[in-house]
Write an enzyme that holds these catalytic residues in place. Structure first.
Site, PDB file in Angstrom:
ATOM      1  N   GLY A 118      47.465 -49.463 -21.105  1.00 39.71           N
ATOM      2  CA  GLY A 118      49.117 -49.172 -20.534  1.00 39.71           C
ATOM      3  C   GLY A 118      49.054 -47.663 -19.580  1.00 39.71           C
ATOM      4  O   GLY A 118      48.348 -47.651 -19.176  1.00 39.71           O
TER       5      GLY A 118
ATOM      6  N   LYS B  87      40.357 -43.337 -42.380  1.00 40.59           N
ATOM      7  CA  LYS B  87      40.230 -43.888 -43.223  1.00 40.59           C
ATOM      8  C   LYS B  87      38.520 -43.747 -43.665  1.00 40.59           C
ATOM      9  O   LYS B  87      37.971 -43.371 -44.596  1.00 40.59           O
ATOM     10  CB  LYS B  87      40.559 -45.440 -43.688  1.00 40.59           C
ATOM     11  CG  LYS B  87      39.615 -45.811 -44.587  1.00 40.59           C
ATOM     12  CD  LYS B  87      40.316 -47.558 -45.336  1.00 40.59           C
ATOM     13  CE  LYS B  87      39.367 -48.051 -46.355  1.00 40.59           C
ATOM     14  NZ  LYS B  87      40.242 -48.774 -46.739  1.00 40.59           N
TER      15      LYS B  87
ATOM     16  N   HIS C  32      67.866  -8.156 -55.053  1.00 37.28           N
ATOM     17  CA  HIS C  32      68.128  -9.579 -55.736  1.00 37.28           C
ATOM     18  C   HIS C  32      69.183 -10.579 -55.752  1.00 37.28           C
ATOM     19  O   HIS C  32      69.773 -10.993 -56.303  1.00 37.28           O
ATOM     20  CB  HIS C  32      68.157  -9.170 -56.930  1.00 37.28           C
ATOM     21  CG  HIS C  32      67.836  -8.243 -58.090  1.00 37.28           C
ATOM     22  ND1 HIS C  32      66.061  -8.462 -57.796  1.00 37.28           N
ATOM     23  CD2 HIS C  32      67.600  -6.737 -58.526  1.00 37.28           C
ATOM     24  CE1 HIS C  32      65.457  -7.342 -58.782  1.00 37.28           C
ATOM     25  NE2 HIS C  32      66.939  -6.674 -58.976  1.00 37.28           N
TER      26      HIS C  32
ATOM     27  N   GLY D  80      64.179   0.229 -52.839  1.00 32.83           N
ATOM     28  CA  GLY D  80      63.716  -1.037 -53.469  1.00 32.83           C
ATOM     29  C   GLY D  80      63.953  -2.288 -52.272  1.00 32.83           C
ATOM     30  O   GLY D  80      63.700  -3.117 -52.780  1.00 32.83           O
TER      31      GLY D  80
ATOM     32  N   ASN E 146      81.247 -15.959 -59.099  1.00 33.43           N
ATOM     33  CA  ASN E 146      82.216 -14.586 -58.538  1.00 33.43           C
ATOM     34  C   ASN E 146      82.116 -13.620 -57.408  1.00 33.43           C
ATOM     35  O   ASN E 146      81.340 -12.673 -58.098  1.00 33.43           O
ATOM     36  CB  ASN E 146      83.022 -14.592 -59.247  1.00 33.43           C
ATOM     37  CG  ASN E 146      84.231 -16.187 -60.024  1.00 33.43           C
ATOM     38  OD1 ASN E 146      84.515 -17.142 -59.476  1.00 33.43           O
ATOM     39  ND2 ASN E 146      84.597 -16.460 -61.248  1.00 33.43           N
TER      40      ASN E 146
END
Length: 519
Positions: free
Chosen positions: A34, A137, A280, A309, A420
């Site tokens: 095509g 495959k 952290h 750090g 919280n």
């Protein structure tokens, strides 16, 4: 490599003319279909159309063209097997040794806001995936190429006399091909299973297929006894942490990446020059100012002990003066949209410090994901940014313009603190942060205590709470600390009691009607 026939059928025609021209010069017979055949022929490339090759015309508006035994036998034949060789000779089917195929643009089609189900269905490729899977495959004999970026390497391999890594190259392309079709099928499944019975799109599909590509294998995870790796969203990551470019420093660790993500997510939400310092996964200092240096200095003094750090993120180009000041403390990672050349040269004095650049972009993940035992929690991202017009003042006292500005700053910061969450702020600067406590009043106490440790006077400060105050005790503690304004979602059954306490203590209280839990 004695390849004699190549089948080319591509939706994305990037680079295909150059590839086909080179293949023709190597005396390949090119089979095509095509639109691809027409494109090649217009450039003077000799092409055998698949319908002429098979003797069977394309039909059903092109839905059936490559689904033919002469095509698939040519691809799937294992010529080292006598039975296969005999079958190929008996049927006079020559082998196809190179398959260059990519698929209809399904993902691009459904990404359009006005796309319809009918358009989506028409962009589900049938023959393409079948060709790709067949070739992959049989990778030991057939080369399969699905990505235009691989064309240059393919031509190098075809022209090379070095056969040492040929098997590895075939296998590499096969893995990429199977991944290509798997991603394609996953996109179709995600799209279709997110449609209801009337074909209206829903937020969450019935089957969620995720697509992430390995960036690197990490030394270890959160702790040394854990193995880890970093994966990137295969499609949408521009401007995200996953879009980082490391310009110097040691390899990023699991915790480095997680903390840097938290810092970058926070700092990129500000329009003004800003700095966020994270330790952290929690900000320990955030500030806005006229320059990155000023923003850093304001953010650092919130909690210089915790900043040791930590991860430092900027939303502006970082200059040498800023790096000079940062070097006065120990830092793990510095991330910014860019660094001046002088800043990069100064960074090089400490080559172990990790420096990253990320384009400043309003990227948001489609989903936030949280792994739980045996399952996955999925939600839309918390991308709500409050405006002044949305604030609801519920006390007798009214805020000043400066206090409103600090409220919006504090509200933006508190979204990135583990619940919280409590944050004291003033003048575009965090003064004290309380994070991750089981009791909200304890978060208030910690935040005010942190501020006192940093020698901040909290008189007149603004306090943001990520969720409502369930009792008046938290309001009393922040008032005792000197705060003048508190911004919180509201929504407690004791809202009237809390508002009354604010009026009694001479506070301005503002409701947002939006909560920012972060777990």
């Amino acid at each position: 490599m004695t390849i004699k026939q190549a089948l080319i059928s591509v939706s994305d025609k990037t680079g295909i003319i150059a590839l086909a021209t080179a293949l023709q010069q190597m005396n390949f017979r090119i089979l095509s279909t095509g639109g691809t055949a027409k494109t090649l022929q217009e450039k003077g490339i000799t092409v055998t159309e698949v319908s002429d090759y098979t003797g069977f015309p394309e039909m059903l508006d092109g839905r059936v063209k490559t689904l033919h035994p002469k095509i698939h036998a040519g691809i799937l034949a294992r010529l080292e097997l006598d039975e296969h060789q005999h079958a190929m000779k008996t049927t006079q089917i020559p082998p196809i040794d190179l398959v260059v195929v990519n698929l209809y643009p399904f993902t691009q089609t459904v990404a359009k806001s006005d796309s319809s189900l009918a358009e989506a269905i028409e962009n589900i490729d049938i023959g393409g995936p079948t060709l790709i899977r067949a070739a992959a495959k049989n990778y030991s004999r057939v080369l399969v190429v699905t990505d235009p970026q691989d064309y240059a390497t393919l031509l190098e391999k075809l022209e090379s006399t070095d056969k040492s890594d040929l098997e590895h190259y075939h296998f590499t392309l096969a893995k990429k091909a199977f991944t290509h079709t798997a991603r394609y099928d996953a996109a179709i499944s995600n799209y279709l299973t997110a449609l209801d019975a009337t074909h209206r799109p829903q937020r969450f599909p019935d089957r969620l297929h995720l697509d992430f590509a390995l960036v690197e294998r990490l030394r270890y995870g959160e702790n040394p006894h854990q193995q880890a790796a970093f994966y990137r969203n295969s499609q949408n990551f521009v401007g995200s942490l996953a879009d980082y470019r490391q310009i110097q420093g040691k390899t990023l660790s699991y915790n480095n990446i997680a903390d840097t993500d938290a810092a970058w997510a926070c700092v990129k939400t500000f329009e003004q020059s800003a700095c966020a310092i994270v330790k952290h996964a929690n900000p320990c200092g955030v500030a806005t100012a006229d320059t990155p240096l000023q923003a850093y200095q304001k953010a650092l003094v919130t909690d210089s002990t915790s900043a040791f750090g930590g991860i430092i993120a900027f939303n502006r180009t970082v200059d040498e003066a800023t790096i000079h000041d940062v070097f006065k403390q120990f830092v793990e990672v510095i991330v910014a949209p860019s660094f001046t050349e002088a800043a990069r040269q100064y960074l090089a004095r400490k080559p172990n410090i990790r420096a990253l650049t990320i384009p400043l972009n309003a990227h948001q993940n489609q989903f936030d994901l949280k792994r739980v035992d045996g399952g996955l929690l999925v939600q839309t991202p918390d991308d709500f940014d409050m405006t002044r017009a949305q604030l609801r003042i519920v006390t007798k006292l009214q805020p000043t313009e400066a206090q409103l500005a600090d409220c919006l700053f504090a509200w933006r910061v508190v979204k990135f603190i583990k619940s919280n969450a409590i944050v004291f702020c003033a003048n575009g600067q965090t003064l004290g942060i309380g994070a991750g406590q089981m009791s909200r009043v304890d978060s208030v106490r910690i935040a005010s205590s942190k501020a006192k440790q940093a020698d901040f006077d909290l008189t007149g400060s603004v306090v943001a709470s990520d969720a409502f105050f369930p009792f008046r005790d938290g309001v009393d503690v922040l008032a005792d600390a000197g705060a003048s304004v508190v911004i919180q979602p509201g929504g407690s059954i004791r809202d009237e009691e809390v508002i009354t306490s604010a009026n009694e203590r001479g506070l301005v209280m503002i409701f947002t009607d939006i909560r920012h839990f972060r777990h």
